[in-house]
Design a protein around this motif. Structure first.
Motif, short mmCIF file in Angstrom:
data_model
loop_
_atom_site.label_atom_id
_atom_site.label_comp_id
_atom_site.label_asym_id
_atom_site.label_seq_id
_atom_site.Cartn_x
_atom_site.Cartn_y
_atom_site.Cartn_z
N GLY A 80 28.02 72.27 -51.32
CA GLY A 80 26.89 71.97 -50.81
C GLY A 80 26.18 70.46 -50.92
N GLN A 81 26.55 70.14 -51.80
CA GLN A 81 25.87 68.67 -52.46
C GLN A 81 26.51 67.58 -51.77
OE1 GLN A 81 22.96 68.88 -53.83
NE2 GLN A 81 23.10 70.83 -53.86
N PRO B 131 27.22 75.55 -45.64
CA PRO B 131 25.97 75.55 -44.77
C PRO B 131 24.73 75.47 -45.74
CG PRO B 131 27.15 77.60 -44.86
CD PRO B 131 27.97 76.86 -45.37
N ASP B 132 23.66 74.86 -45.19
CA ASP B 132 22.37 74.57 -45.92
C ASP B 132 21.66 75.96 -45.41
OD1 ASP B 132 19.88 74.13 -46.86
OD2 ASP B 132 19.75 72.24 -45.94
N GLU C 120 22.87 75.04 -39.17
CA GLU C 120 23.96 75.51 -40.00
C GLU C 120 24.16 77.09 -40.17
OE1 GLU C 120 24.28 72.78 -43.45
OE2 GLU C 120 23.80 71.04 -42.23
N SER C 121 23.41 77.87 -39.60
CA SER C 121 23.44 79.25 -39.71
C SER C 121 24.25 79.95 -39.09
CB SER C 121 21.84 79.70 -39.73
OG SER C 121 21.44 79.46 -38.47
N TYR D 5 30.98 79.67 -43.33
CA TYR D 5 30.06 80.62 -43.92
C TYR D 5 30.29 80.67 -45.53
CZ TYR D 5 29.94 82.51 -39.12
OH TYR D 5 30.06 82.55 -37.82
N SER D 6 29.05 81.11 -46.30
CA SER D 6 29.13 81.35 -47.66
C SER D 6 30.06 82.41 -47.90
CB SER D 6 27.68 81.38 -48.18
OG SER D 6 27.03 82.59 -47.80
#
Length: 830
Positions: A504-505, A571-572, A578-579, A584-585
């Motif tokens: 994510g970073q 995704p943030d 990004e949803s 996907y997480s």
């Protein structure tokens, strides 16, 4: 886990039983059940591996899974869905769901300008059963929603009526139990040499051998969720390959190319002295580490120390070479303390083979050291988590052997390097691995389509999508320095979700290289140059820019177009752009699997060059549960699919569409009735000027679905142009004359035959392949037809070899209709 709980449907007030079973050493005795991830109280569970839910209530709906454990560890089952219906509520709606088929191009369009027609379908979902099976683990297939009744429609089309059967009513019946197969070929990763007559093991049981060309077929045992196969070279030239093979649980076969790693040439060691063997010293790079063997480390199986000459072969698979990913064993996963199967990220795996110099007898070792160069660990946080693992050949899971810790003191040689050190005893022939558990995980949504239109109803199922995790050089995302793991998933009706490492970073910390194959055929990815089109790629901006999508030919148009690479940017959750996918997480797998086709996703498509298929009884070849038993079914047996093709040579100035019309020929129930149509465009032969050929499918003769009486299909082959038949294969003509009745062949613009019952071959211009996967059967038959042989394969047309019939075509005068056009506009007169 050898038995997983099954999805069930029950009415309120009924009883439902789930069961699972695990194997291991020692035998697992403790079982715990979970509802929606929450541990159930002991009073709700039965002793052992059964869970009985009595007097169902709506709040008991959801997912259930079990966990089995012993002192050796734990393993978790796959989740099973429980649906609770109100009393009297139907679990299978009688009204069919929409399903579209494409009509022939000469048929009129509907009001929306489409050539598609809704034929309906019944979802193969489970139906509510009766009282719970008293055993709790019954082997009965259960009841599923399926076709109860079909109706015949007649569609006005080019002056005639085109028959089409549509689903009129759905209902509950016995669930289909199609055979599930994995087929493929085992070859050497370096030379492509086939693994001839290699042994194939499932678990600890040998189930067969590879063929002379390395081919294999494995029937997937019932209730399998993770298929682990081991391929063993009896001549010991290759390292044992342990593969987790993807398969389609709905039936049919999935094709897989398996690569095996050639063993490194052995070197002679003095067993009475200390030795060090480098790991990964290749192509001028520093080794990843070394295997340190102290004096007296080699042991015979009896425990006696062996101090003589040792023939030592240590084969290292180096992930710094991206090309080695296909030869890696397993899927780089392990079972954690909670029994969940979670991924590893590899820094290299190695296989050892120690033998006595004279007798060749296998040797073991006492304590040895594995030393790893910390300079080869590119993520500093991995230094604290690095472990040594060995691969269990029966489960395909990696098991922890020890932790790698910083070495104390310094070394005389290469003192500027620092090492992580781990201890190991080699008691059996296993593959070892330098890995770290990686918890930065996501899922990538990928769909495959039958063409570039990307219509949701034209998705391809049964496609093997493979993803390799790469670690790019900083600032050079297209230049990976290593691969970390790989995964393969088979597409279903809603695409596929592939696990991948993500960050994510730093969006470019991990990238993914993705490919897709169907029956050995590579599908094409969406282009990224000269201009990136978000609507074609399937991902909206600005997220697409963050992913850095690039097709494999982005910088060099001469490269293949069959892969793409992206940054796996997690995704943030605070960014609405990004949803909606395609990343996907890790905890959003269900959201990924259920995402609609309108959500962001990445795409592959099949390059279908002017090929069309029409079946009177609709059937999705990617979903064997959609098969319907009917006398007019193109495929009469859902367990075995026989594909037949005829090769048509055409002399003419261009390429031509060729149609086969297939109708009942000799069977009293189908005589004169249409089975289906097939169109294929001829392909030019570069070596023959003005000559092309078409490989046209026809319905094979044989038993119909009731297996009571054979039908010889009446096949009519018509080129769609001003064409005249000039020749018929002599062997084929002789065969047809010796096997009456003969078809009427009065018109010189067509060729008709009552299709042979025998498979024949290239000498007759007929190509027949039988397989449990209809697509694979057709792909193999087309490859042989292009090649003009009965056992070869080609994608380049050889128009002069193995043809059945020849036509000469010319450009007709303006205003004059071709015979094919007259057949459409005035069929009776034609």
């Amino acid at each position: 886990m050898v038995l997983h709980p099954r999805a069930q449907v029950g009415e309120a007030g009924q009883d439902v039983t789930f069961c699972c079973k695990a194997s291991g050493t020692p035998v697992p005795r403790k079982y715990h059940w979970y509802h929606n991830g929450t541990l159930l109280e002991r009073k709700e569970q039965q002793p052992g591996s059964r869970l009985v839910l009595r007097g169902l209530a709506p709040e008991q709906a959801g997912t259930y899974h079990c966990k089995a454990s012993s002192e050796a560890g734990a393993i978790r089952s796959a989740p099973a869905q429980l649906t609770v219906l109100a009393q009297g509520q139907q679990s299978c709606r009688p009204e069919p769901e929409p399903s579209l088929v494409e009509l022939p191009s000469e048929c009129p369009q509907d009001a929306a300008g489409s050539h598609h027609y809704n034929v309906g379908q019944c979802p193969p979902s489970p139906c509510a059963g009766g009282p719970a099976d008293p055993s709790g683990c019954g082997g009965t297939p259960g009841r599923c929603c399926g076709v109860r009744r079909m109706e015949l429609r007649e569609i006005p089309c080019a002056g005639s009526l085109l028959p089409l059967k549509v689903v009129a009513e759905c209902g509950c019946g016995p669930c289909a139990q199609p055979r599930v197969l994995v087929q493929g070929r085992v070859t050497a990763a370096d030379t492509g040499e086939p693994l001839r007559f290699g042994q194939i093991f499932l678990g600890g049981r040998m189930v067969g051998f590879t063929g002379y060309k390395g081919s294999f077929t494995i029937e997937v045992p019932p209730d399998t969720r993770r298929l682990v196969a081991r391929f063993v070279d009896r001549q010991q030239r290759f390292v044992d390959a342990i593969k987790v093979l993807p398969f389609d649980p709905r039936g049919g076969s999935v094709y897989q190319e398996v690569k095996v790693l050639r063993k490194k040439e052995p070197v002679d060691l003095d067993g009475s002295r200390g030795n060090a063997i480098p790991l990964g010293e290749a192509s001028g790079r520093e080794p990843v580490g070394e295997l340190v063997l102290p004096a007296g480390a080699f042991l015979r199986p009896s425990g006696e120390v062996f101090n003589g000459t040792v023939r030592a072969s240590v084969t290292f698979l180096d992930p710094r070479d991206v090309a080695t990913a296909s030869a890696a064993s397993s899927d780089l996963s392990f079972a954690n303390a909670e029994g969940e199967i979670v991924p590893l990220r590899t820094y290299g795996m190695f296989s050892v083979d120690f033998r006595e110099g004279e007798s060749g007898a296998a040797l073991q070792t006492g304590p040895v050291q594995v030393r790893m160069d910390t300079g080869q660990v590119w993520m500093p946080e991995h230094l604290q988590k690095m472990k040594l693992w060995s691969l269990n050949p029966e489960t395909g899971l990696w098991e922890e052997e020890g932790i790698l810790r910083p070495a104390g003191g310094s070394r005389r040689r290469r003192e500027e390097r620092t090492f992580l050190v781990g201890n190991l005893e080699i008691r059996e022939r296993r593959l070892f691995n330098l890995d770290v558990p990686e918890d930065r995980r996501c899922f990538v949504k990928v769909r495959a389509y039958s063409n570039e239109k990307f219509n949701a109803y034209e998705q391809l199922e049964g496609v093997v999508v493979s993803l390799i995790n790469l670690e790019p050089q900083p600032g050079f995302p297209s230049n990976p320095r290593a691969w970390g793991r790989f995964d393969s998933v088979v597409t279903g009706p809603n695409g596929a979700c592939l696990p991948a490492f993500c960050d994510g970073q730093h969006p470019d910390a991990y990238s993914a290289y993705v490919t897709a194959t169907l029956g050995g055929e590579e599908l094409e990815a969406v282009a990224s140059s000269p201009k990136l089109n978000p609507s074609a790629v399937g991902v909206s901006q600005p997220y697409l820019g963050k992913l850095g999508y690039r097709r494999s030919d982005h910088d060099d148009p001469d490269l293949k177009k069959t892969a793409f690479q992206i940054n796996v940017a997690k995704p943030d959750p605070n960014n609405v752009d990004e949803s909606n996918g395609p990343i996907y997480s890790y905890r959003s797998l269900e959201e990924c699997e259920r995402a609609p086709a309108s959500a962001n996703h990445l795409r592959f498509y099949r390059v279908e060059v002017d090929r069309y298929e029409y079946n009177v009884v609709p059937f999705k070849e990617s979903d064997l549960t959609s098969w319907t038993g009917d006398y007019l079914s193109w495929w009469p047996n859902p367990q075995e699919f026989r594909a037949c093709f005829i090769k048509v040579q055409i002399e003419g100035p261009q390429e031509y569409m060729v149609r086969s019309r297939n109708a009942g020929g000799t069977h009293p129930r189908t005589r004169g009735q249409l089975y289906g149509l097939r169109d294929a465009r001829s392909v030019r032969d570069a070596a023959l000027d003005g000559t092309s050929a078409a490989c046209v499918e026809f319905k094979c003769s044989g038993m119909l679905f009731d297996q009571a009486l054979a039908d010889r299909t009446l096949v009519t082959v018509v080129p769609q142009g001003s064409c005249r038949r000039t020749a018929v294969n002599g062997l084929l003509r002789e065969y047809l004359s010796r096997h009456p009745p003969a078809a009427d062949n009065n018109h010189t613009a067509a060729f008709a035959m009552l299709a042979p019952l025998d498979p024949l071959g290239h000498n007759y211009g007929i190509y027949t392949v039988t397989d449990q996967n209809p697509r694979l059967a057709k792909e193999i038959a087309i490859g042989r037809c292009f090649d003009g042989t009965s056992d070869g394969f080609s994608r380049e047309m050889k128009a002069g070899a193995g043809t059945a019939v020849a036509f000469a075509c010319h450009e007709r005068p303006p205003g004059r209709e071709s015979f094919f056009q007259r057949l459409l506009t005035a069929p009776a007169e034609a």
